[in-house]
Design a protein around this motif. Structure first.
Motif, PDB file in Angstrom:
ATOM      1  N   PRO A  48       0.810  -1.219   0.000  1.00 35.46           N
ATOM      2  CA  PRO A  48       0.000   0.000   0.000  1.00 35.46           C
ATOM      3  C   PRO A  48       0.843   1.268   0.000  1.00 35.46           C
ATOM      4  O   PRO A  48       1.961   1.295   0.506  1.00 35.46           O
ATOM      5  CB  PRO A  48      -0.826  -0.120   1.284  1.00 35.46           C
ATOM      6  N   TRP A  49       0.271   2.319  -0.571  1.00 37.38           N
ATOM      7  CA  TRP A  49       0.895   3.634  -0.543  1.00 37.38           C
ATOM      8  C   TRP A  49       0.597   4.300   0.803  1.00 37.38           C
ATOM      9  O   TRP A  49      -0.533   4.248   1.285  1.00 37.38           O
ATOM     10  CB  TRP A  49       0.365   4.492  -1.679  1.00 37.38           C
ATOM     11  N   PRO A  50       1.566   4.895   1.455  1.00 38.01           N
ATOM     12  CA  PRO A  50       1.329   5.473   2.786  1.00 38.01           C
ATOM     13  C   PRO A  50       0.418   6.699   2.716  1.00 38.01           C
ATOM     14  O   PRO A  50       0.405   7.438   1.730  1.00 38.01           O
ATOM     15  CB  PRO A  50       2.736   5.855   3.250  1.00 38.01           C
ATOM     16  N   LYS A  51      -0.320   6.906   3.787  1.00 37.98           N
ATOM     17  CA  LYS A  51      -1.212   8.067   3.850  1.00 37.98           C
ATOM     18  C   LYS A  51      -0.434   9.364   4.074  1.00 37.98           C
ATOM     19  O   LYS A  51      -0.864  10.426   3.656  1.00 37.98           O
ATOM     20  CB  LYS A  51      -2.232   7.865   4.974  1.00 37.98           C
ATOM     21  N   GLU A 102       9.750  -5.194   2.196  1.00 33.87           N
ATOM     22  CA  GLU A 102       8.435  -4.609   2.464  1.00 33.87           C
ATOM     23  C   GLU A 102       7.365  -5.690   2.529  1.00 33.87           C
ATOM     24  O   GLU A 102       6.438  -5.618   3.352  1.00 33.87           O
ATOM     25  CB  GLU A 102       8.090  -3.578   1.381  1.00 33.87           C
ATOM     26  N   SER A 114       5.246  -0.401   3.085  1.00 34.54           N
ATOM     27  CA  SER A 114       4.912   0.862   2.431  1.00 34.54           C
ATOM     28  C   SER A 114       5.498   0.889   1.037  1.00 34.54           C
ATOM     29  O   SER A 114       6.699   0.615   0.848  1.00 34.54           O
ATOM     30  CB  SER A 114       5.436   2.041   3.248  1.00 34.54           C
ATOM     31  N   LEU A 115       4.652   1.212   0.053  1.00 32.99           N
ATOM     32  CA  LEU A 115       5.133   1.387  -1.309  1.00 32.99           C
ATOM     33  C   LEU A 115       6.033   2.610  -1.409  1.00 32.99           C
ATOM     34  O   LEU A 115       6.960   2.650  -2.227  1.00 32.99           O
ATOM     35  CB  LEU A 115       3.948   1.523  -2.270  1.00 32.99           C
ATOM     36  N   GLY A 116       5.768   3.616  -0.565  1.00 34.43           N
ATOM     37  CA  GLY A 116       6.632   4.787  -0.542  1.00 34.43           C
ATOM     38  C   GLY A 116       8.054   4.439  -0.140  1.00 34.43           C
ATOM     39  O   GLY A 116       9.027   4.970  -0.701  1.00 34.43           O
ATOM     40  N   ASP A 117       8.202   3.540   0.851  1.00 31.83           N
ATOM     41  CA  ASP A 117       9.545   3.108   1.252  1.00 31.83           C
ATOM     42  C   ASP A 117      10.246   2.404   0.097  1.00 31.83           C
ATOM     43  O   ASP A 117      11.454   2.593  -0.124  1.00 31.83           O
ATOM     44  CB  ASP A 117       9.462   2.171   2.452  1.00 31.83           C
ATOM     45  N   VAL A 119       9.778   2.872  -3.133  1.00 31.96           N
ATOM     46  CA  VAL A 119      10.165   3.873  -4.129  1.00 31.96           C
ATOM     47  C   VAL A 119      11.395   4.645  -3.657  1.00 31.96           C
ATOM     48  O   VAL A 119      12.347   4.880  -4.423  1.00 31.96           O
ATOM     49  CB  VAL A 119       8.993   4.825  -4.422  1.00 31.96           C
TER      50      VAL A 119
END
Length: 371
Positions: A48-51, A102, A114-117, A119
């Motif tokens: 998931p992408w983080p909020k 992840e 986290s998908l942000g991590d 990236v």
């Protein structure tokens, strides 16, 4: 085969060490492993992408994978694999590693995938490769090779990697200044926890616990400090070229150990206490260790390596009897879990493992025929 193809790069050993630390930071605290509630197998594919993003997390994830890209690129290039393979090893494995880490975090309730991590980790690896390309374009990698050949003998890659990791291990305050390798109290705790509620449960009486918690006498503390300085100095001397440069290496090791110990104290207890670790027992230890290291500059490399084995063994034995710092736990309570894992947890593991890794390397080094 060319000399470039036969070259062993210290970046390879640093890469392996940093890879282990990156996996540790990604999967800490390693327990408990549970299947994510309400998730099927296919749900593990997506992250998931983080909020929201926190500044520290962005910086840590971006900077955390830069050394992987840089070290992999440099190790491949300096080992003679060529530019294409160096780019492959610098760019391809680390996004895959980040995605795997992840995904595994789904199984650790204390961690949040986290998908942000992912990236940011991938971008960090790319930045590391770009930095490696920039250094190579301006001759930085070749200058490092020339510098290494001027100061050190061949077959020194493992020793240089250990010397580079030594000050990082000092960032986590050791039980005695410069005294790395304290495994005994932690092994005792692990053994008690592992054998609890079994027929083999360990029973430690109060006298045994008090013995482990009793501070070292000032004389033994000074000896441990001297050995803590002498061990990395002998490791450097075992691969150093002859001449006055050996004395400069010893002086550099002493200065680096003092400055890193001061920095560690500042980070943990504040700037006002930066030199509080320099006690009446520490000063004689530093003086004795530095004097012996300077005298050993005249000895052959094999003898320096053998003395390094003796020094490391004695250091491990002494620090195993020293108590842990009672103020360290209170200091760590002020840190968030992520910051502890990123800095002090990794530094602590380096401090635990470093003397044993140096012992293993010196044992193999003493037996080499080319010495």
């Amino acid at each position: 085969m060319s000399n470039t193809a036969r070259r062993r790069s210290s970046a390879t050993w640093l890469l392996l060490a940093y890879l282990a630390l990156a996996v540790y930071a990604s999967l800490y605290p390693f327990w408990p492993w549970t299947w994510p509630p309400g998730m099927d197998v296919w749900g593990l594919v997506g992250v998931p992408w983080p909020k929201r993003f926190q500044v520290f997390d962005v910086q840590a994830n971006l900077a955390g994978y830069m050394p992987l890209g840089l070290l992999a690129f440099a190790a491949a290039l300096r080992s003679g694999l060529g530019m294409r393979r160096a780019l492959f090893w610098g760019l391809v494995p680390w996004p895959l590693l980040s995605f795997a880490m992840e995904t595994l975090q789904y199984f650790l309730p204390g961690r949040v995938p986290s998908l942000g991590d992912f990236v940011l980790n991938s971008a960090g690896a790319v930045l590391g490769v770009l930095l490696g390309l920039l250094l190579n374009a301006f001759g930085g990698l070749q200058r490092w090779q020339d510098l290494r050949e001027y100061w050190f003998q061949p077959h020194c890659a493992g020793a240089l990697a250990l010397l580079a990791l030594w000050p990082l291990g000092l960032l986590f305050p050791p039980p005695v200044p410069l005294g790395l390798g304290q495994w005994l109290p932690h092994l005792r705790s692990l053994a008690i926890d592992a054998l609890q509620d079994t027929p083999w449960a360990l029973q430690w009486d109060d006298d045994a616990v008090q013995d482990l918690a009793r501070a070292l006498p000032p004389g033994l503390e000074a000896i441990a400090t001297a050995l803590g300085l002498l061990a990395p100095s002998l490791l450097a001397l075992s691969v150093a070229r002859p001449g006055w440069r050996r004395l400069w290496l010893v002086l550099g090791a002493g200065l680096l150990g003092v400055l890193t110990s001061g920095l560690s104290t500042v980070l943990n207890f504040g700037p006002l206490h930066g030199w509080a670790w320099l006690t009446d027992a520490t000063w004689p230890g530093l003086a004795v260790g530095g004097t012996l290291a300077a005298l050993f500059c005249a000895l052959p490399r094999r003898l320096c390596a053998a003395l390094g084995l003796v020094s490391l063994s004695a250091l491990i034995a002494l620090v195993s009897e020293a108590p842990a710092d009672p103020y360290m736990t209170q200091s760590l309570q002020a840190w968030e879990q992520g910051r502890f894992v990123s800095m002090y947890g990794l530094a602590q593991w380096i401090g635990w493992v470093w003397p044993f890794a140096a012992l293993a390397w010196l044992l193999g080094y003493v037996g080499r025929r080319e010495l």
